[in-house]
Design an enzyme around this catalytic site. Structure first.
Site, PDB file in Angstrom:
ATOM      1  N   SER A 292       0.837  -1.218   0.000  1.00 19.35           N
ATOM      2  CA  SER A 292       0.000   0.000   0.000  1.00 19.35           C
ATOM      3  C   SER A 292       0.867   1.262   0.000  1.00 19.35           C
ATOM      4  O   SER A 292       0.477   2.273  -0.586  1.00 19.35           O
ATOM      5  CB  SER A 292      -0.980  -0.003   1.178  1.00 19.35           C
ATOM      6  OG  SER A 292      -0.316   0.170   2.396  1.00 19.35           O
ATOM      7  N   ASN A 293       2.034   1.207   0.619  1.00 16.07           N
ATOM      8  CA  ASN A 293       2.944   2.368   0.547  1.00 16.07           C
ATOM      9  C   ASN A 293       3.496   2.531  -0.868  1.00 16.07           C
ATOM     10  O   ASN A 293       3.629   3.652  -1.359  1.00 16.07           O
ATOM     11  CB  ASN A 293       4.078   2.234   1.571  1.00 16.07           C
ATOM     12  CG  ASN A 293       3.627   2.628   2.956  1.00 16.07           C
ATOM     13  OD1 ASN A 293       3.471   3.813   3.258  1.00 16.07           O
ATOM     14  ND2 ASN A 293       3.370   1.642   3.805  1.00 16.07           N
TER      15      ASN A 293
ATOM     16  N   GLU B   4       0.831   6.910   6.973  1.00 12.98           N
ATOM     17  CA  GLU B   4       2.050   6.480   6.268  1.00 12.98           C
ATOM     18  C   GLU B   4       1.988   6.878   4.802  1.00 12.98           C
ATOM     19  O   GLU B   4       3.004   7.254   4.209  1.00 12.98           O
ATOM     20  CB  GLU B   4       2.209   4.954   6.338  1.00 12.98           C
ATOM     21  CG  GLU B   4       2.571   4.435   7.701  1.00 12.98           C
ATOM     22  CD  GLU B   4       2.833   2.930   7.681  1.00 12.98           C
ATOM     23  OE1 GLU B   4       2.959   2.334   6.604  1.00 12.98           O
ATOM     24  OE2 GLU B   4       2.914   2.346   8.775  1.00 12.98           O
TER      25      GLU B   4
ATOM     26  N   LEU C 281      18.953  -2.481  13.174  1.00 10.78           N
ATOM     27  CA  LEU C 281      17.548  -2.609  12.764  1.00 10.78           C
ATOM     28  C   LEU C 281      16.669  -1.516  13.388  1.00 10.78           C
ATOM     29  O   LEU C 281      16.674  -1.324  14.604  1.00 10.78           O
ATOM     30  CB  LEU C 281      17.029  -3.995  13.179  1.00 10.78           C
ATOM     31  CG  LEU C 281      15.642  -4.368  12.656  1.00 10.78           C
ATOM     32  CD1 LEU C 281      15.670  -4.549  11.145  1.00 10.78           C
ATOM     33  CD2 LEU C 281      15.136  -5.630  13.348  1.00 10.78           C
ATOM     34  N   ASP C 282      15.916  -0.826  12.548  1.00  7.89           N
ATOM     35  CA  ASP C 282      14.943   0.199  12.974  1.00  7.89           C
ATOM     36  C   ASP C 282      15.570   1.289  13.853  1.00  7.89           C
ATOM     37  O   ASP C 282      14.890   1.877  14.705  1.00  7.89           O
ATOM     38  CB  ASP C 282      13.763  -0.443  13.739  1.00  7.89           C
ATOM     39  CG  ASP C 282      12.970  -1.406  12.859  1.00  7.89           C
ATOM     40  OD1 ASP C 282      12.979  -1.231  11.635  1.00  7.89           O
ATOM     41  OD2 ASP C 282      12.360  -2.334  13.416  1.00  7.89           O
TER      42      ASP C 282
ATOM     43  N   GLN D 212      -1.643   3.521   8.944  1.00  4.82           N
ATOM     44  CA  GLN D 212      -1.295   3.333   7.525  1.00  4.82           C
ATOM     45  C   GLN D 212      -1.758   4.501   6.664  1.00  4.82           C
ATOM     46  O   GLN D 212      -1.060   4.897   5.736  1.00  4.82           O
ATOM     47  CB  GLN D 212      -1.880   2.022   7.003  1.00  4.82           C
ATOM     48  CG  GLN D 212      -0.959   0.851   7.302  1.00  4.82           C
ATOM     49  CD  GLN D 212      -0.737  -0.048   6.094  1.00  4.82           C
ATOM     50  OE1 GLN D 212      -1.638  -0.239   5.305  1.00  4.82           O
ATOM     51  NE2 GLN D 212       0.453  -0.601   5.970  1.00  4.82           N
TER      52      GLN D 212
ATOM     53  N   HIS E   7       8.555   2.661   9.245  1.00  2.12           N
ATOM     54  CA  HIS E   7       8.300   1.744  10.352  1.00  2.12           C
ATOM     55  C   HIS E   7       7.019   2.177  11.075  1.00  2.12           C
ATOM     56  O   HIS E   7       6.845   3.369  11.353  1.00  2.12           O
ATOM     57  CB  HIS E   7       9.488   1.752  11.325  1.00  2.12           C
ATOM     58  CG  HIS E   7       9.290   0.816  12.470  1.00  2.12           C
ATOM     59  ND1 HIS E   7       9.492  -0.551  12.352  1.00  2.12           N
ATOM     60  CD2 HIS E   7       8.854   1.032  13.731  1.00  2.12           C
ATOM     61  CE1 HIS E   7       9.198  -1.121  13.507  1.00  2.12           C
ATOM     62  NE2 HIS E   7       8.816  -0.188  14.365  1.00  2.12           N
TER      63      HIS E   7
ATOM     64  N   THR F 260      20.390   2.184   8.562  1.00  4.41           N
ATOM     65  CA  THR F 260      21.759   1.931   9.009  1.00  4.41           C
ATOM     66  C   THR F 260      21.829   0.463   9.445  1.00  4.41           C
ATOM     67  O   THR F 260      20.768  -0.186   9.530  1.00  4.41           O
ATOM     68  CB  THR F 260      22.140   2.863  10.176  1.00  4.41           C
ATOM     69  OG1 THR F 260      21.192   2.672  11.226  1.00  4.41           O
ATOM     70  CG2 THR F 260      22.152   4.331   9.747  1.00  4.41           C
TER      71      THR F 260
HETATM   72  C1  GRF Z   1       3.742  -0.671   6.840  1.00  2.00           C
HETATM   73  O1  GRF Z   1       2.934  -0.590   7.967  1.00  2.00           O
HETATM   74  C2  GRF Z   1       5.136  -0.213   7.128  1.00  2.00           C
HETATM   75  O2  GRF Z   1       5.206   0.744   8.140  1.00  2.00           O
HETATM   76  C3  GRF Z   1       5.828  -1.469   7.577  1.00  2.00           C
HETATM   77  O3  GRF Z   1       5.246  -2.503   6.822  1.00  2.00           O
HETATM   78  C4  GRF Z   1       3.947  -2.118   6.411  1.00  2.00           C
HETATM   79  C5  GRF Z   1       3.888  -2.267   4.935  1.00  2.00           C
HETATM   80  O4  GRF Z   1       2.602  -2.113   4.436  1.00  2.00           O
HETATM   81  N1  GRF Z   1       7.245  -1.371   7.396  1.00  2.00           N
HETATM   82  P1  GRF Z   1       2.370  -2.080   2.871  1.00  2.00           P
HETATM   83  O5  GRF Z   1       2.968  -3.353   2.286  1.00  2.00           O
HETATM   84  O6  GRF Z   1       3.036  -0.854   2.339  1.00  2.00           O
HETATM   85  O7  GRF Z   1       0.881  -2.050   2.701  1.00  2.00           O
END
Ligand code: GRF
Length: 224
Positions: A21-22, A182, A152-153, A179, A117, A149
């Site tokens: 979705s991102n 995001e 992790l996270d 989301q 994240h 880096t």
């Molecule tokens: C998101 O919540 C992102 O923060 C995390 O993984 C998820 C990915 O979602 N790293 P999508 O595949 O972009 O829908």
């Protein structure tokens, strides 16, 4: 005067493992003209990732490289790097890519690789962030985009999107609201990076004079 061509536009490699979705939000921002970039490669480590099928339907250059085909992480990461570099990508965008990357891979793209994240880092690194946020009783939650880096996270934070946790909210409901933020946050950060408003410098996020993290404009407007 030369005419501008597709290859003048910064190229992104978007790495996914799931829904994408991102990835879709980034492509929407490109199509809307608000993100001056192109996606040169969608890379998935899973052939069954819905985001990979979406990318194919869109006609985006997309490829599956399964970690299962490699005995060692280093070999998998070398295959990723070869595909990324072949596509001409300058920026590596981790968008729900669920594999830990080796230090040589991270260092190869240091300052050019970002991750999103689903928590307000440094709180809740790792998985199941929404459930953990509810269990911890935090009043605020959200998402973070950071430079990648080797830890992790834990890379330098570029921007965050924040919202208040609602009483009695389920982890699924909270995840959905995060989301939605995001999908605004990631394209906004990519604009800032591509326009050199910010960069990684001496292990910190450095903003050019006159620019600042888009975090404030990404606070849920209903809260203001
Ligand atoms: C998101 O919540 C992102 O923060 C995390 O993984 C998820 C990915 O979602 N790293 P999508 O595949 O972009 O829908």
């Amino acid at each position: 005067m030369g005419s501008s061509t597709l290859t003048d536009v910064p190229a992104l490699a978007v790495l996914i493992s799931g829904q994408g979705s991102n990835l879709q939000a980034i492509q929407r921002a490109i199509e809307a003209g608000s993100l001056p970039a192109r996606i040169s490669l969608v890379l998935s480590n899973r052939a069954d990732a819905p985001g990979y099928h979406w990318a194919q339907q869109q006609g985006l250059n997309s490829q599956v490289i399964s970690h299962r085909d490699f005995a060692h992480r280093e070999e998998f990461d070398k295959a990723l790097a070869a595909a990324i570099d072949h596509s001409g990508a300058q920026w590596i965008v981790l968008a729900g890519f669920l594999r830990q990357l080796t230090t040589p891979f991270v260092e190869r793209y240091l300052g050019r690789m970002v991750n999103i994240h689903p928590s307000l880092l440094p709180a809740f690194p790792g998985l199941h962030t929404h459930q953990r946020a509810l269990e911890a009783g935090v009043r605020w939650h959200g998402a973070t985009v950071h430079f990648v880096t080797p830890d992790l996270d834990a890379g330098p934070i570029i921007a965050q999107a924040i919202l208040p946790v609602q009483a009695g909210e389920s982890a699924q409901a909270l995840a959905k609201r995060v989301q939605a933020l995001e999908h605004q946050l990631y394209p906004a950060v990519l604009v800032a990076l591509l326009q050199a408003q910010c960069r990684l410098e001496n292990g910190q996020t450095h903003w050019a004079v006159g620019y600042h993290s888009p975090t404030l404009s990404l606070v849920n407007p209903e809260l203001l």
